[in-house]
Write an enzyme that holds these catalytic residues in place. Structure first.
Site, short mmCIF file in Angstrom:
data_model
loop_
_atom_site.label_atom_id
_atom_site.label_comp_id
_atom_site.label_asym_id
_atom_site.label_seq_id
_atom_site.Cartn_x
_atom_site.Cartn_y
_atom_site.Cartn_z
N CYS A 117 59.51 4.80 -46.54
CA CYS A 117 58.48 3.98 -45.89
C CYS A 117 57.84 2.97 -46.85
O CYS A 117 57.41 3.34 -47.95
CB CYS A 117 57.41 4.92 -45.33
SG CYS A 117 56.02 4.06 -44.62
N CYS A 166 56.60 -0.48 -40.92
CA CYS A 166 55.20 -0.54 -41.33
C CYS A 166 55.03 -0.90 -42.80
O CYS A 166 55.77 -0.46 -43.65
CB CYS A 166 54.51 0.79 -41.02
SG CYS A 166 55.12 2.18 -41.97
N CYS A 193 49.24 4.03 -48.24
CA CYS A 193 49.29 5.40 -47.73
C CYS A 193 49.55 6.33 -48.91
O CYS A 193 50.34 6.02 -49.78
CB CYS A 193 50.39 5.54 -46.69
SG CYS A 193 50.44 7.21 -45.97
N CYS A 243 56.10 9.01 -48.16
CA CYS A 243 57.40 9.31 -47.56
C CYS A 243 58.44 8.36 -48.18
O CYS A 243 58.16 7.18 -48.37
CB CYS A 243 57.36 9.14 -46.05
SG CYS A 243 56.12 10.19 -45.29
N GLU A 279 48.17 -5.06 -41.46
CA GLU A 279 48.95 -5.75 -40.44
C GLU A 279 48.92 -4.98 -39.13
O GLU A 279 48.75 -3.77 -39.10
CB GLU A 279 50.38 -5.91 -40.94
CG GLU A 279 50.96 -4.63 -41.50
CD GLU A 279 52.19 -4.87 -42.36
OE1 GLU A 279 52.09 -5.59 -43.37
OE2 GLU A 279 53.24 -4.34 -42.01
N CYS A 315 50.49 -2.13 -32.36
CA CYS A 315 50.64 -1.11 -33.39
C CYS A 315 49.62 -1.40 -34.49
O CYS A 315 49.63 -2.48 -35.07
CB CYS A 315 52.07 -1.19 -33.92
SG CYS A 315 52.38 -0.09 -35.28
#
Ligand code: SAH
Ligand code: SF4
Length: 365
Positions: free
Chosen positions: A137, A351, A130, A134, A102, A123
């Site tokens: 997130c 995100c 990922c 974290c 995205e 962005c």
């Protein structure tokens, strides 16, 4: 029969938004074609934003056919848009292997450019998922799938401009993924985004955000372009940072600060420390005081972001009065600190959220 543009996973043709002008010229020369053909293609891809090889009417038909069996014209398929024209818009793109990424188009950022600015910031994502995990997130939630290649990174800008009909003025690498963990493709994409024959966006309009990969920060510091850097700090001490950002075990605060001091020795632009405020997790005023010391030591500004609720996570944002108190500690210590009230809270702007929904719906994750 299999299509020429969407082959089986791993067998896709190279996508033109990832091919450098040098490689393209070499491709034509190898085939006995004049070098100016490369310039024509670059214009079609980057300036005219062609959506089919048939549009390239200044190329002979046989050459167009040769191109069509050698390259894909785009790296991404537009799957969905959330949001409307005068607000934040989020684009969901499907990749050749069926994965999703995205990009978010943000109309203007008065906090950065003043109320009258009409600059548009995009962005972009750098990976599918990922690996850094974290705790706050959405991108980390489903784990890591793969790196994006240069065409998929630079292609997000092209696609966003094509869909919106607007020029992107600023680029932030704050979407899904850790850009510094995909360094090679990131740098290839940046060359295409900033190159005069390709997108031609000034390096000063690019901001890379990282969770704190110290060796890559040093490497990027030594790169000649004046790219900006933002750090996802989110905890002023190892104790707090360790709890929410596993990367801190590898590169603790002191090592990160050393790398940032090195950054300052080679770059002119101020660093930005991003700090999400999560209620009861990292929002003690004592953290603000330590954060202020870190920021002052490297002349950085601080961007405070109240935590955005993520489905599947229990945390919440502190009261706005507490966010302001946190900001005041920084300001009183002489640090420039903005409190960003997130745009696009309602369109899953944090995100990774839209992609996670789509892939969950399709049963991919
Ligand atoms: N991996 C890089 C680039 C992605 S940017 C990095 O971590 O810097 C990811 C940024 O999105 C985070 O720094 C944070 O600022 C923001 N973010 C992630 N989850 C969020 C959440 N739940 N609420 C608010 N911001 C969030
Ligand atoms: Fe990855 Fe950045 Fe999200 Fe951490 S904040 S999981 S590094 S995308």
């Amino acid at each position: 029969m299999m299509g020429t543009t969407t082959n089986i996973v791993g067998a896709a043709l190279p996508a033109l938004p990832g091919v450098s002008p040098e490689s393209l010229s070499a491709w034509f020369v190898e085939r006995g074609e004049p070098a100016f053909r490369a310039k024509q293609i670059l214009d079609w891809v980057w300036k005219k934003k062609a959506t089919s090889f048939d549009e390239m009417t200044n190329l002979p038909a046989p050459l167009r056919e040769k191109l069509a069996v050698s390259f894909r014209l785009t790296a991404l398929t537009h799957a969905k848009t959330q949001g409307s024209e005068d607000t934040t818009r989020k684009f969901l793109f499907r990749l050749h292997d069926g994965r999703y990424i995205e990009s978010v188009l943000i109309p203007a950022n008065p906090a950065l450019y003043g109320e009258k600015s009409d600059r548009r910031t995009l962005c972009v994502s750098s990976q599918v998922g990922c690996a850094y995990g974290c705790k706050f997130c959405a991108s980390g939630l489903a784990g890591y799938t793969r790196n994006l290649d240069a065409s998929e990174i630079a292609g997000q800008v092209l696609a966003a401009e094509q869909i919106s009909g607007e020029r992107v003025d600023n680029l932030v690498f704050m979407g899904m993924g850790e850009p510094m963990a995909n360094f090679k493709s990131l740098m290839e994409a940046i060359a295409l985004i900033t190159g005069p024959e390709t997108l031609h966006l000034g390096a000063r309009h690019l901001t890379i955000s990282t969770s704190g990969l110290a060796p890559q920060i040093r490497k990027l510091a030594d790169h000649p372009q004046q790219i900006r850097l933002a750090i996802s700090f989110h905890g002023a001490t190892d104790e707090v940072r360790d709890r929410i950002m596993p990367v801190n075990k590898k590169y603790p605060v002191a090592e990160l600060m050393d790398a940032l001091a090195h950054w300052n020795s080679t770059k002119k632009q101020k660093l930005t420390l991003e700090y999400i405020l999560i209620k009861g997790v990292n929002d003690e005023l004592a953290q603000a005081a330590i954060l202020a010391r870190h920021a002052r030591s490297i002349g950085a500004k601080v961007n405070l972001i109240p935590y955005n609720t993520v489905e599947g996570l229990e945390w919440e944002r502190p009261a706005i009065s507490h966010c302001r108190a946190f900001q005041d500690v920084l300001k009183k210590a002489g640090v420039t600190a903005t409190l960003r009230i997130e745009k696009g809270h309602d369109i899953d702007a944090a995100c990774g959220q839209l992609r996670l929904k789509q892939e969950t719906a399709e049963g991919i994750v």
